[in-house]
Structure formats: structure tokens, C-alpha cells
Enzyme design. Structure first.
Site, PDB file in Angstrom:
ATOM      1  N   THR A   9       0.865  -1.175   0.000  1.00 54.39           N
ATOM      2  CA  THR A   9       0.000   0.000   0.000  1.00 54.39           C
ATOM      3  C   THR A   9       0.903   1.226   0.000  1.00 54.39           C
ATOM      4  OG1 THR A   9      -0.142   0.016   2.423  1.00 54.39           O
ATOM      5  CG2 THR A   9      -1.910  -1.128   1.233  1.00 54.39           C
ATOM      6  N   SER A  10       0.453   2.268  -0.679  1.00 54.56           N
ATOM      7  CA  SER A  10       1.274   3.476  -0.816  1.00 54.56           C
ATOM      8  C   SER A  10       1.261   4.347   0.430  1.00 54.56           C
ATOM      9  CB  SER A  10       0.793   4.307  -2.007  1.00 54.56           C
ATOM     10  OG  SER A  10       0.895   3.555  -3.184  1.00 54.56           O
ATOM     11  N   THR A  11       0.154   4.316   1.158  1.00 55.65           N
ATOM     12  CA  THR A  11       0.057   5.118   2.378  1.00 55.65           C
ATOM     13  C   THR A  11      -0.445   4.232   3.506  1.00 55.65           C
ATOM     14  OG1 THR A  11      -2.244   5.780   2.037  1.00 55.65           O
ATOM     15  CG2 THR A  11      -0.536   7.190   1.044  1.00 55.65           C
ATOM     16  N   GLN A  14      -4.226   3.538   3.359  1.00 59.42           N
ATOM     17  CA  GLN A  14      -4.812   2.653   2.364  1.00 59.42           C
ATOM     18  C   GLN A  14      -5.113   1.290   2.959  1.00 59.42           C
ATOM     19  OE1 GLN A  14      -2.074   2.675  -0.948  1.00 59.42           O
ATOM     20  NE2 GLN A  14      -3.381   4.100  -2.072  1.00 59.42           N
TER      21      GLN A  14
END
Length: 187
Positions: A9-11, A14
């Protein structure tokens, strides 16, 4: 042959549920490596690096979608190269690409990775255009400043007097020292 899964996940905000659900349907996954809050544009990701180090001849890496291993064509191709250099194979569930199925799979993977990069580049371009349009209309994004013109005038006056420390000034105008230093940097 050992099957491993990779999720990213990018953040931190998320949710990886979609990826986890898809991976759960694959039989024989020995371990799932998960990088949370890590950009796909980074070449080095802690769990990805552990996965690559662990791979052996005949292993398989399963991912939900190409953009989980890289955000541009070069990232994806380098990631797949890292897998195949270990003698392992690669499978993407969403794109239904399995490198075990021959050279056509490699060609399709390259094309899909290029389209994924095009999609990302287009989103970035639209976002920048939207921000510029909003700025032209006098709208500024982001969090509102806690330093209004009155506080700014007070800060300038207190700094110019030379009678107060930065910490005292921050307390007097009821802002954090970090905010005060950011304001001072713009003066």
C-alpha cells in the site's frame, strides 16, 4: 517450488483488503510479504527486498496487480528481472499474467506495465492542471494557516524588538515553535 505473495500500500491509510482477498484465493502461498505506506516508485522497499533475497530457483511470486511492484514501466520490469534472475517465476492475478506461460506473457507484461505508467502519468498531469487552475482562481489547497495577518504582524513586531526568545514568541501568539520557524523562513 514455494509460492510467496507480495502486497503493497502506498500510504498507511490505504486498505490492503482487496489484495489480501485475492491472494487468499491462491492455493499454496507459504508467506505474504507486505509493505505498508511505501511508494511504488521506491526501488528499495523493506519487505520486497526480503522477498527477493529469499527467492530460490523454481519459486513463484504472486501479486494482485502490476502497480503493486512498481509505479512505472521501468520499476515493474526491474522488479520482474529481480525475480527471474533468482530463477523464480512471477504471476499477476489482476492482469492474468503468468511468466511460466512463455514469451507472450513477457511481452504482455511489458505492454500492461507501460499502460499502468501512462495511467499514473495522466493522473499526475490532471492533478497538477487542477491545482494550477484552482491557484489561478485564488484558491489554495492544503490546510488553512494558523497564522493570520494579525498574528503575522505581532510576530514581526516581537522579532524586531529583540526582547523575546523564539519559544516565548511562539507561546505569546499561541503557535508551535515549528510553525513560528516556518513563518520566520518566509519573512
Amino acid at each position: 517450488m514455494t509460492k510467496f505473495a507480495y502486497i503493497r500500500t502506498s500510504t498507511k491509510d490505504q486498505n490492503a483488503d482487496l489484495q489480501l482477498d485475492a491472494i487468499a484465493k491462491v492455493d499454496g502461498i507459504k508467506r505474504t510479504y507486505t509493505d505498508e505506506g511505501v511508494s511504488g516508485t521506491l526501488a528499495s522497499r523493506p519487505e520486497w527486498d526480503k522477498l527477493i533475497d529469499r527467492l530460490e530457483e523454481g519459486d513463484e511470486v504472486v501479486i494482485w496487480k502490476f502497480d503493486r511492484i512498481g509505479r512505472n514501466t521501468m520499476n515493474v520490469l526491474e522488479a520482474v528481472q529481480a525475480i527471474t534472475a533468482k530463477g523464480a517465476t512471477f504471476r499477476s492475478l489482476t492482469e492474468n499474467i503468468d511468466l511460466n506461460s512463455g514469451p507472450m506473457a513477457q511481452a504482455m507484461m511489458t505492454i500492461i506495465a507501460a499502460f499502468a505508467q501512462l495511467e499514473r502519468d495522466t493522473i499526475v498531469q490532471r492533478t497538477r492542471a487542477g491545482l494550477e487552475a484552482a491557484k489561478a482562481k485564488g484558491k489554495v489547497g492544503g490546510r488553512p494557516s494558523v497564522v493570520d495577518p494579525k498574528k503575522l504582524a505581532t510576530i514581526k513586531k516581537l522579532i524586531n524588538s529583540g526582547d523575546h526568545s523564539r519559544a516565548d514568541i511562539a507561546r505569546m501568539v499561541e503557535i508551535s515553535p515549528a510553525t513560528l520557524y516556518r513563518v520566520i523562513a518566509t519573512l
